[in-house]
Motif scaffolding. Structure first.
Motif, PDB file in Angstrom:
ATOM      1  N   CYS A   1       2.094   0.226  -4.862  1.00 38.87           N
ATOM      2  CA  CYS A   1       2.451   1.739  -4.971  1.00 38.87           C
ATOM      3  C   CYS A   1       3.793   2.065  -5.425  1.00 38.87           C
TER       4      CYS A   1
ATOM      5  N   ALA B   1      -6.621  -0.917  -7.415  1.00 36.36           N
ATOM      6  CA  ALA B   1      -5.807   0.052  -6.715  1.00 36.36           C
ATOM      7  C   ALA B   1      -6.726   1.160  -6.559  1.00 36.36           C
TER       8      ALA B   1
ATOM      9  N   THR C   1       0.639  -1.107   0.037  1.00 36.07           N
ATOM     10  CA  THR C   1       0.040  -0.079  -0.194  1.00 36.07           C
ATOM     11  C   THR C   1       0.869   1.271   0.165  1.00 36.07           C
ATOM     12  N   HIS C   2       1.766   1.386   0.715  1.00 38.26           N
ATOM     13  CA  HIS C   2       3.153   2.345   0.684  1.00 38.26           C
ATOM     14  C   HIS C   2       4.353   2.016   1.192  1.00 38.26           C
TER      15      HIS C   2
ATOM     16  N   VAL D   1       3.950  -0.974 -10.936  1.00 37.56           N
ATOM     17  CA  VAL D   1       3.357   0.078 -10.347  1.00 37.56           C
ATOM     18  C   VAL D   1       1.773   0.372 -10.634  1.00 37.56           C
TER      19      VAL D   1
ATOM     20  N   ASN E   1       2.383   8.274  -1.889  1.00 30.60           N
ATOM     21  CA  ASN E   1       2.412   6.888  -2.785  1.00 30.60           C
ATOM     22  C   ASN E   1       1.275   6.121  -2.143  1.00 30.60           C
ATOM     23  N   HIS E   2       0.332   6.340  -1.366  1.00 28.54           N
ATOM     24  CA  HIS E   2      -0.406   5.475  -0.868  1.00 28.54           C
ATOM     25  C   HIS E   2      -1.498   4.964  -1.660  1.00 28.54           C
ATOM     26  N   LEU E   3      -1.616   3.688  -1.689  1.00 30.97           N
ATOM     27  CA  LEU E   3      -2.817   3.071  -2.416  1.00 30.97           C
ATOM     28  C   LEU E   3      -3.465   2.248  -1.630  1.00 30.97           C
TER      29      LEU E   3
ATOM     30  N   ASP F   1      -4.086   4.732 -10.074  1.00 28.84           N
ATOM     31  CA  ASP F   1      -5.551   4.728  -9.804  1.00 28.84           C
ATOM     32  C   ASP F   1      -6.300   4.013 -10.645  1.00 28.84           C
TER      33      ASP F   1
ATOM     34  N   ALA G   1      -6.129   5.005  -5.532  1.00 31.06           N
ATOM     35  CA  ALA G   1      -5.141   6.048  -5.007  1.00 31.06           C
ATOM     36  C   ALA G   1      -5.494   6.784  -3.928  1.00 31.06           C
TER      37      ALA G   1
END
Ligand SMILES: [Zn+2]
Length: 281
Positions: free
Chosen positions: A96, A137, A72-73, A121, A146-148, A124, A139
């Motif tokens: 991410c 994903a 996720t990050h 990568v 960079n969090h997903l 969104d 976003a």
């Protein structure tokens, strides 16, 4: 309470959890790694690089094909185990982006995993498939840029964007309060039935919970505006007034969060900085 470390916990068909042994004031009992899918699986937030955790994950996977190791990050309690796990099971690291920063740049700090190197990568809305079912994903910048989050079968793996035990730490320069609030709003438009966060229990009333988080931040913002409206104040002064009884280990994080609010308020023309003090604009 004895937390069930290194043990596979089946939460619902196709969704299981393994808790890493990295408890702290920031991680609650530790990072929760999720193993999703059935004949084929993906691993979400492999966690810290602790050999017993990587062993537990390998055991949870049980020889099944792993479509992806997803992050996720890139905080150190989330992504470092991706590398040893990928090496052991031969799966790609997907998710991410690495932070767009020089390892020693102004956005980097010790909390980041600078060695994170994904094979793919996700932007969104991008998906990959496990057993023909999409993992998509979403976003959600704010906690980090960079969090997903990842959506799968009506569940949302919310990483550190929404946690089940505490409010999320949003600390500049990489953390951004305005982005975080927008990302909360984005979740409010969705219809996920449950959130599985990286820390803390599942959130079974997502919309109500997100509404509560938004309300909490707006309350905090109002409180900060009130404090700097009465007299110019430093961040430690604001923290002392706004967080009575705060666990001293969290003072720096609270200061970062106040700073994130102040930067957002400054951008909106509501406060201004004078040396180390902030006042109403
Ligand atoms: Zn984090």
């Amino acid at each position: 309470m004895d937390a069930p470390y290194a043990k596979l916990d089946q939460l619902e068909p196709g969704i299981a959890r393994v808790l890493a042994h990295n408890p702290s004031a920031f991680t609650y009992f530790g990072t929760q790694t999720y193993v999703i899918g059935e004949a084929e699986v993906a691993v979400i937030d492999p966690g810290p690089d602790l050999p017993e955790h990587v062993d537990a994950l390998e055991k949870a996977i049980g020889g099944r094909r792993v479509a992806a190791i997803m992050c996720t990050h890139t905080h150190r309690d989330h992504s470092p185990a991706a590398r040893p796990l990928a090496k052991r099971i031969g799966a790609p690291i997907v998710g991410c982006a690495p932070l767009a920063l020089e390892t020693v740049g102004p956005r980097a700090d010790a909390a980041f995993d600078g060695d994170y190197a994904p094979d793919r990568v996700l932007a969104d809305g991008d998906s990959l498939e496990i057993d023909g079912e999409p993992v998509t994903a979403v976003a959600t910048p704010g906690h980090t840029s960079n969090h997903l989050c990842f959506a799968y079968r009506g569940a949302l793996f919310s990483g550190d964007h929404v946690m089940g035990w505490s409010t999320t730490v949003v600390v500049p320069p990489d953390g951004d309060m305005a982005a975080y609030m927008q990302s909360l709003d984005k979740l409010r438009q969705r219809e996920d039935r449950v959130y599985y966060p990286a820390h803390g229990p599942a959130v079974t009333n997502p919309r109500q919970y997100v509404r509560h988080l938004v309300g909490h931040r707006m309350q905090r913002e109002k409180q900060i505006l009130g404090l700097v409206g009465s007299e110019p104040r430093s961040i430690p002064d604001i923290v002392a007034n706004a967080y009575p009884g705060l666990d001293p280990r969290l003072t720096a994080a609270a200061g970062g969060s106040v700073y994130a609010h102040l930067l957002d308020l400054e951008r909106r023309g509501l406060v201004e900085q004078q040396q180390d003090r902030w006042k109403t604009a």
